[in-house]
Scaffold this motif. Structure first.
Motif, PDB file in Angstrom:
ATOM      1  N   PRO A   1     -11.072  -9.760 -19.552  1.00  0.00           N
ATOM      2  CA  PRO A   1      -9.478  -9.065 -18.998  1.00  0.00           C
ATOM      3  C   PRO A   1      -8.894 -10.853 -19.350  1.00  0.00           C
ATOM      4  CG  PRO A   1     -10.611  -7.526 -18.243  1.00  0.00           C
ATOM      5  CD  PRO A   1     -11.709  -7.878 -18.467  1.00  0.00           C
ATOM      6  N   PHE A   2      -8.220 -10.737 -19.665  1.00  0.00           N
ATOM      7  CA  PHE A   2      -7.250 -12.354 -19.457  1.00  0.00           C
ATOM      8  C   PHE A   2      -6.404 -11.973 -18.105  1.00  0.00           C
ATOM      9  CE2 PHE A   2      -4.878 -16.240 -20.025  1.00  0.00           C
ATOM     10  CZ  PHE A   2      -5.372 -16.622 -20.598  1.00  0.00           C
ATOM     11  N   ASN A   3      -6.787 -11.875 -16.535  1.00  0.00           N
ATOM     12  CA  ASN A   3      -6.426 -12.225 -15.491  1.00  0.00           C
ATOM     13  C   ASN A   3      -6.171 -13.751 -14.863  1.00  0.00           C
ATOM     14  OD1 ASN A   3      -8.475 -11.504 -14.215  1.00  0.00           O
ATOM     15  ND2 ASN A   3      -8.234  -9.191 -15.481  1.00  0.00           N
ATOM     16  N   SER A   4      -5.636 -12.810 -13.682  1.00  0.00           N
ATOM     17  CA  SER A   4      -5.999 -14.446 -12.415  1.00  0.00           C
ATOM     18  C   SER A   4      -7.189 -14.607 -12.421  1.00  0.00           C
ATOM     19  CB  SER A   4      -5.121 -14.363 -11.139  1.00  0.00           C
ATOM     20  OG  SER A   4      -5.573 -13.219 -10.801  1.00  0.00           O
TER      21      SER A   4
ATOM     22  N   GLU B   1      -9.559 -17.023 -26.937  1.00  0.00           N
ATOM     23  CA  GLU B   1      -8.641 -16.122 -26.122  1.00  0.00           C
ATOM     24  C   GLU B   1      -8.415 -15.153 -28.024  1.00  0.00           C
ATOM     25  OE1 GLU B   1      -3.509 -15.634 -25.615  1.00  0.00           O
ATOM     26  OE2 GLU B   1      -4.284 -17.050 -24.354  1.00  0.00           O
TER      27      GLU B   1
ATOM     28  N   GLU C   1      -5.005  -8.084 -27.773  1.00  0.00           N
ATOM     29  CA  GLU C   1      -6.302  -6.207 -27.299  1.00  0.00           C
ATOM     30  C   GLU C   1      -6.506  -5.991 -29.024  1.00  0.00           C
ATOM     31  OE1 GLU C   1      -6.297  -2.585 -24.964  1.00  0.00           O
ATOM     32  OE2 GLU C   1      -4.451  -3.921 -25.669  1.00  0.00           O
TER      33      GLU C   1
ATOM     34  N   MET D   1      -2.115  -6.230 -24.711  1.00  0.00           N
ATOM     35  CA  MET D   1      -3.262  -7.016 -23.435  1.00  0.00           C
ATOM     36  C   MET D   1      -3.962  -8.623 -23.768  1.00  0.00           C
ATOM     37  SD  MET D   1      -5.730  -5.162 -20.485  1.00  0.00           S
ATOM     38  CE  MET D   1      -6.646  -6.865 -19.759  1.00  0.00           C
ATOM     39  N   LYS D   2      -3.989  -9.170 -23.568  1.00  0.00           N
ATOM     40  CA  LYS D   2      -4.954 -10.942 -23.925  1.00  0.00           C
ATOM     41  C   LYS D   2      -6.572 -10.595 -23.632  1.00  0.00           C
ATOM     42  CE  LYS D   2      -1.304 -13.863 -25.779  1.00  0.00           C
ATOM     43  NZ  LYS D   2      -0.694 -15.722 -24.638  1.00  0.00           N
ATOM     44  N   TRP D   3      -7.018 -10.991 -23.814  1.00  0.00           N
ATOM     45  CA  TRP D   3      -8.509 -11.326 -23.578  1.00  0.00           C
ATOM     46  C   TRP D   3      -9.392 -12.327 -23.574  1.00  0.00           C
ATOM     47  CZ3 TRP D   3     -11.311  -6.510 -21.559  1.00  0.00           C
ATOM     48  CH2 TRP D   3     -10.384  -5.191 -21.949  1.00  0.00           C
TER      49      TRP D   3
ATOM     50  N   LEU E   1      -9.748 -14.433 -14.364  1.00  0.00           N
ATOM     51  CA  LEU E   1     -10.534 -14.681 -14.917  1.00  0.00           C
ATOM     52  C   LEU E   1     -11.649 -15.860 -14.943  1.00  0.00           C
ATOM     53  CD1 LEU E   1     -11.887 -14.741 -18.280  1.00  0.00           C
ATOM     54  CD2 LEU E   1      -9.947 -16.517 -18.649  1.00  0.00           C
TER      55      LEU E   1
END
Length: 312
Positions: A69-72, A104, A107, A1-3, A74
């Motif tokens: 959390p790197f999500n939609s 970026e 994790e 997972m990316k942060w 963000l």
């Protein structure tokens, strides 16, 4: 997972309120990079251990780094955080440069890298705070060790405001007291109170995450039977007679419940306040004295002030 790492360049005064905003809006961990940690001469008598790199720190002010959390969602979260931080100006809080940048991180890198900042720290004559993953052997039979997990809490308990609070608790707790902790955060002051001999501790915080953190840390330190936690706004609707009330929050918040603190203290009880910057010390002192408190002590550490007042 990316942060996504959000870095906020701000002032020492803004650390506590901005950190609280970040936790409330979903940050999974907060790191404070304060250049004072590089140049301030630490209390040699307490044997503190640091592993710091000057390249990680700003020349002026502080960096507050949070991980999202790197999500939609963000972009929306970042904008909400920015707005909440800007709103702090209404409370006369100096935000300094208030510059925000994003980067970026993976994790695997974030999950372990931040732990290098936290080592066992002896912050008073009796008390040492250590992260849960560090092996630590007490240096004497009188030493009290508090274990904290900063990943689930609000720092490691080594900020100057917390240190001042714990040193005051160590001085005024003799055993069997009832203590109220207003704005409990990670629960470190409640835990310290219990380990120093207080009989009953009532820990309040408006933030549900803080309440859960206090409960978890109390269990880790095996003092949960003595600590009663509750989500609550300051001392609203609290009717408990305490020997000591301790609060490590902003000066602007402290002055809001001085009257309630007076009403919830026994005669001769102590009100320990911290989280006060030097520029706002007099505001707190004036309000305490107006209510009838006697100022017993004023202590300073770095740019912070702690006041101990007594109900006459």
């Amino acid at each position: 997972m990316k942060w996504s790492e959000m870095c906020i360049h701000t002032t020492n005064e803004a650390i506590e309120p901005i950190s609280n905003i970040l936790h409330e809006l979903g940050a999974s961990g907060v790191v404070i990079e304060d250049p004072l940690d590089l140049v301030v001469e630490k209390d040699a008598m307490f044997g503190e251990i640091f592993e710091l790199d000057a390249k990680d720190y700003p020349e002026e002010g502080v960096y507050i780094k949070a991980y999202l959390p790197f999500n939609s969602f963000l972009g929306e979260t970042v904008e909400e955080i920015k707005q909440a931080i800007n709103n702090l100006i209404m409370f006369d809080i100096d935000l300094g440069p208030n510059q925000i940048s994003l980067s970026e991180v993976n994790e695997e890198d974030w999950a372990t890298a931040w732990k290098k900042y936290y080592k066992p720290v002896q912050i008073s004559d009796k008390i040492t705070i250590t992260p849960t993953w560090e092996e630590y052997t007490p240096k004497s039979s009188n030493e009290i060790v508090i274990e904290l997990d900063p990943g689930m809490a609000f720092g490691t308990g080594t900020h100057p405001t917390t240190v001042l609070s714990i040193r005051a608790l160590e001085k005024y707790i003799s055993g069997q007291e009832t203590v109220i902790d207003v704005g409990c955060g990670s629960g470190v002051l409640s835990i310290a109170s219990a380990l120093l001999g207080a009989e009953e501790i009532y820990a309040y915080d408006l933030d549900e995450i803080a309440v859960k953190s206090t409960q978890l840390n109390a269990k880790v330190n095996k003092v949960n039977p003595s600590i009663h936690t509750k989500q609550n706004n300051l001392l609203n609707n609290v009717d408990i007679k305490a020997d000591i009330i301790v609060s490590n929050i902003l000066a602007e918040i402290i002055v809001r419940f001085i009257k309630e603190a007076w009403e919830n203290l026994v005669d001769g009880g102590y009100f320990i306040t911290s989280g006060i910057i030097q520029a706002k010390q007099q505001i707190v002192l004036d309000q305490l004295e107006e209510q009838g408190f006697e100022i017993i002590e004023i202590n300073e550490l770095e740019d912070w002030v702690s006041v101990v007042a007594k109900k006459k």
